[in-house]
Design a protein around this motif. Structure first.
Motif, PDB file in Angstrom:
ATOM      1  N   ALA A 231      75.695  37.955  74.012  1.00  0.00           N
ATOM      2  CA  ALA A 231      74.491  37.434  74.663  1.00  0.00           C
ATOM      3  C   ALA A 231      74.179  36.037  74.138  1.00  0.00           C
ATOM      4  O   ALA A 231      74.807  35.543  73.194  1.00  0.00           O
ATOM      5  CB  ALA A 231      73.312  38.371  74.429  1.00  0.00           C
ATOM      6  N   GLU A 232      73.174  35.397  74.755  1.00  0.00           N
ATOM      7  CA  GLU A 232      72.743  34.074  74.314  1.00  0.00           C
ATOM      8  C   GLU A 232      72.085  34.161  72.936  1.00  0.00           C
ATOM      9  O   GLU A 232      72.413  33.419  72.022  1.00  0.00           O
ATOM     10  CB  GLU A 232      71.766  33.486  75.339  1.00  0.00           C
ATOM     11  N   GLY A 250      73.138  31.691  69.965  1.00  0.00           N
ATOM     12  CA  GLY A 250      71.978  31.311  69.169  1.00  0.00           C
ATOM     13  C   GLY A 250      71.681  32.306  68.065  1.00  0.00           C
ATOM     14  O   GLY A 250      72.579  32.901  67.475  1.00  0.00           O
ATOM     15  N   ASP A 251      70.392  32.503  67.802  1.00  0.00           N
ATOM     16  CA  ASP A 251      69.954  33.298  66.662  1.00  0.00           C
ATOM     17  C   ASP A 251      70.191  34.790  66.887  1.00  0.00           C
ATOM     18  O   ASP A 251      70.158  35.292  68.021  1.00  0.00           O
ATOM     19  CB  ASP A 251      68.455  33.070  66.403  1.00  0.00           C
ATOM     20  N   VAL A 252      70.384  35.498  65.765  1.00  0.00           N
ATOM     21  CA  VAL A 252      70.545  36.948  65.783  1.00  0.00           C
ATOM     22  C   VAL A 252      69.624  37.537  64.722  1.00  0.00           C
ATOM     23  O   VAL A 252      69.617  37.079  63.575  1.00  0.00           O
ATOM     24  CB  VAL A 252      71.994  37.378  65.506  1.00  0.00           C
ATOM     25  N   THR A 265      78.325  37.606  64.516  1.00  0.00           N
ATOM     26  CA  THR A 265      78.757  36.215  64.616  1.00  0.00           C
ATOM     27  C   THR A 265      77.820  35.445  65.532  1.00  0.00           C
ATOM     28  O   THR A 265      77.470  35.910  66.618  1.00  0.00           O
ATOM     29  CB  THR A 265      80.190  36.116  65.183  1.00  0.00           C
ATOM     30  N   THR A 266      77.421  34.249  65.112  1.00  0.00           N
ATOM     31  CA  THR A 266      76.682  33.349  65.976  1.00  0.00           C
ATOM     32  C   THR A 266      77.318  31.965  65.909  1.00  0.00           C
ATOM     33  O   THR A 266      77.739  31.516  64.831  1.00  0.00           O
ATOM     34  CB  THR A 266      75.197  33.259  65.580  1.00  0.00           C
ATOM     35  N   ARG A 267      77.406  31.295  67.038  1.00  0.00           N
ATOM     36  CA  ARG A 267      78.090  30.006  67.086  1.00  0.00           C
ATOM     37  C   ARG A 267      77.226  28.899  66.511  1.00  0.00           C
ATOM     38  O   ARG A 267      77.688  28.094  65.686  1.00  0.00           O
ATOM     39  CB  ARG A 267      78.471  29.682  68.528  1.00  0.00           C
ATOM     40  N   ASN A 268      75.954  28.826  66.943  1.00  0.00           N
ATOM     41  CA  ASN A 268      75.092  27.718  66.529  1.00  0.00           C
ATOM     42  C   ASN A 268      73.733  28.191  66.017  1.00  0.00           C
ATOM     43  O   ASN A 268      72.809  27.378  65.923  1.00  0.00           O
ATOM     44  CB  ASN A 268      74.861  26.752  67.709  1.00  0.00           C
ATOM     45  N   VAL A 283      79.911  38.458  58.501  1.00  0.00           N
ATOM     46  CA  VAL A 283      78.774  37.735  59.063  1.00  0.00           C
ATOM     47  C   VAL A 283      79.104  36.248  59.057  1.00  0.00           C
ATOM     48  O   VAL A 283      79.521  35.698  58.029  1.00  0.00           O
ATOM     49  CB  VAL A 283      77.479  37.993  58.262  1.00  0.00           C
ATOM     50  N   SER A 284      78.896  35.590  60.222  1.00  0.00           N
ATOM     51  CA  SER A 284      79.131  34.155  60.342  1.00  0.00           C
ATOM     52  C   SER A 284      77.929  33.518  61.031  1.00  0.00           C
ATOM     53  O   SER A 284      77.524  33.958  62.118  1.00  0.00           O
ATOM     54  CB  SER A 284      80.404  33.897  61.148  1.00  0.00           C
ATOM     55  N   SER A 285      77.347  32.477  60.392  1.00  0.00           N
ATOM     56  CA  SER A 285      76.121  31.880  60.935  1.00  0.00           C
ATOM     57  C   SER A 285      75.939  30.477  60.375  1.00  0.00           C
ATOM     58  O   SER A 285      76.756  29.988  59.585  1.00  0.00           O
ATOM     59  CB  SER A 285      74.917  32.741  60.570  1.00  0.00           C
TER      60      SER A 285
END
Length: 316
Positions: A231-232, A250-252, A265-268, A283-285
């Motif tokens: 999702a976004e 985005g945020d998680v 994982t979140t890209r940005n 976890v990647s952030s």
């Protein structure tokens, strides 16, 4: 229409004296709607994704051109155009399927059903109340309706009414919402729970392997879901079990005592893992915030800051 001989109390076509009109609906809200409420995946509290069905206590709203690999079970089930269901539909209340919907198995309806033209149902259609049906509907194993059967061409869906009602409640227009409720549900039905609807946005794909949407995703408390969530942004409530990974642009946010059985994982965006939550993967952030007693079983990759909460000790 490819329909077998029905069991019903009466069959008729609409007349000029009909009080109900299912023509195009024009909504004129008194406030500006900044965002389409269907542009978000909303999984209400207590939703459970089992092997064959997605179950919730409230309504189910599915946007057009979406694919739901499960069957669905809820109070009222409403779907836009060209929605595919991979199992049974079981609605305690009404079921409304817009044109070109495809249901792999049975459709069981506790009250009234509204079926648009060119809908395909791979099993039986059983309706405890009235049936409104469009032309060129294909029901492979026949149908039963205890009330009136009315043939209309076409039968537009009224999903927008439910979506508009949800938006009115969010922005505090309770008086306007109450007037809509009197048209959509029985006012004296006090036994029905007040539950937020399950909303699947347009062009979504929901299944046992993955939940893919191009919108934000909000998962309530006490949910049990199977599949990777894409999702976004993603917001998961408390006491949930998600058997899959979370990936967002985005945020998680992961709520207290929730378990994520996969990577996060979140890209940005940033990640917040609340107290006593556990990520059984990597976890990647950008920034990462871990609450008290939060655990990450895998590798942590953070381009920004990592902050860790501590449990407050009682004074001696």
């Amino acid at each position: 229409m490819k329909l077998r001989e029905p069991r019903q109390t009466g069959v008729r076509r609409p007349t000029d004296n009909d009080e109900v009109y299912y023509g195009p609906v024009t909504l004129k809200p008194t406030v500006a709607i900044r965002r389409d409420p269907l542009d978000e995946l909303v999984v209400p509290d207590g939703t459970e994704a089992k092997e064959v069905a997605l179950e919730t206590d409230g309504d189910v709203l599915v946007g057009a051109r979406s694919t739901v690999e499960f069957g669905v079970r809820g109070r009222n089930v409403l779907a836009g155009e060209n929605v595919e269901f991979g199992g049974d539909i079981e609605a305690d209340g009404d079921c409304r399927l817009d044109m070109w919907c495809d249901v792999a198995d049975n459709v069981l309806v506790g009250q009234d059903a509204y079926i648009g033209e060119r809908v395909h149902i791979g099993g039986k259609l059983k309706v405890a109340g009235d049936l409104d049906i469009g032309d060129d509907v294909d029901i492979e194993e026949g149908f039963e309706a205890n009330g009136w059967i009315v043939i209309r061409n076409p039968m537009p869906t009224i999903v927008l009414l439910f979506v508009y009602l949800k938006h009115l409640l969010v922005i505090g227009e309770e008086d306007t919402a109450q007037r809509l409720i009197s048209q959509l549900v029985d006012e004296d039905d006090d036994e029905q729970p007040s539950t937020e609807p399950l909303v699947i946005p347009r062009n979504a794909s929901v299944g046992d392997e993955a939940w893919r949407v191009s919108t934000p995703a909000t998962i309530g408390d006490d949910c049990r879901l199977h599949g990777n969530v894409r999702a976004e942004t993603i917001d998961v409530g408390a006491d949930c079990n998600v058997f899959g990974s979370l990936r967002a642009r985005g945020d998680v946010t992961v709520g207290p005592r929730t378990r994520i059985h996969g990577d996060l994982t979140t890209r940005n965006g940033d990640v917040v893992v609340a107290e006593d939550a556990r990520i059984l993967g990597d976890v990647s952030s950008v920034d990462l915030e871990l609450g008290p007693e939060a655990e990450v079983d895998g590798t942590i990759r953070a381009d920004g800051e990592i902050s860790m909460g501590t449990t407050e000790r009682d004074p001696e």
